[in-house]
Write a protein that holds these residues in place. Structure first.
Motif: not given
Length: 143
Positions: A40-67
């Motif tokens: 949920v936090e990952a998608m908020a970060f990527l969509r620049k929502q809530t506390v992530y409004a000024s989050a940088p656009h990632p060049d790469l995502i390292l993603l765990d499956l079991n979250l």
């Protein structure tokens, strides 16, 4: 001087997040690592929502499956279905070695799938190999 590379790590295990940070700090590139611990936090970060409004656009995502809250498979599916996010390379970095997880990840358009080694030194080598490959060999799309 070039801009730092932006990496988003989606990892709920604090130990693995710490090891990833250490490995990237010891690497050759200037990398800004952002860490979120669930889907949920990952998608908020990527969509620049809530506390992530000024989050940088990632060049790469390292993603765990079991979250918690939203697993990595759901996050991957959302990223690859989004016209803005789908070009960001997603590296699955997980403990799962299950064939069905590997197949599903690639069916959801993961850019690669890596099983985390248990050994500390091997883990560091894997993360540094990811850095070498994605940021010195591969040509990434612009934001």
């Amino acid at each position: 001087m070039s801009l730092p590379i932006q990496v988003l790590l989606v990892e709920d295990n604090p130990g693995d997040a710490r090891l990833t940070r250490i490995a990237l700090e010891d690497g050759k590139m200037h990398i800004n690592l952002s860490v979120v611990d669930d889907g949920v936090e990952a998608m908020a970060f990527l969509r620049k929502q809530t506390v992530y409004a000024s989050a940088p656009h990632p060049d790469l995502i390292l993603l765990d499956l079991n979250l918690p809250r939203k697993d990595g498979r759901e996050v991957l599916a959302e990223i690859k279905a989004d016209q803005v996010l789908k070009r960001i390379p997603v590296v699955i970095l997980t403990t799962s070695q299950a064939e069905e997880d590997i197949i599903k990840a690639y069916n959801l358009c993961a850019n690669c799938y890596i099983s985390k080694p248990v050994d500390f030194d091997q883990f560091i080598k894997i993360v540094q190999s990811i850095e070498d490959f994605w940021f010195t060999i591969v040509k990434l799309p612009p934001e």
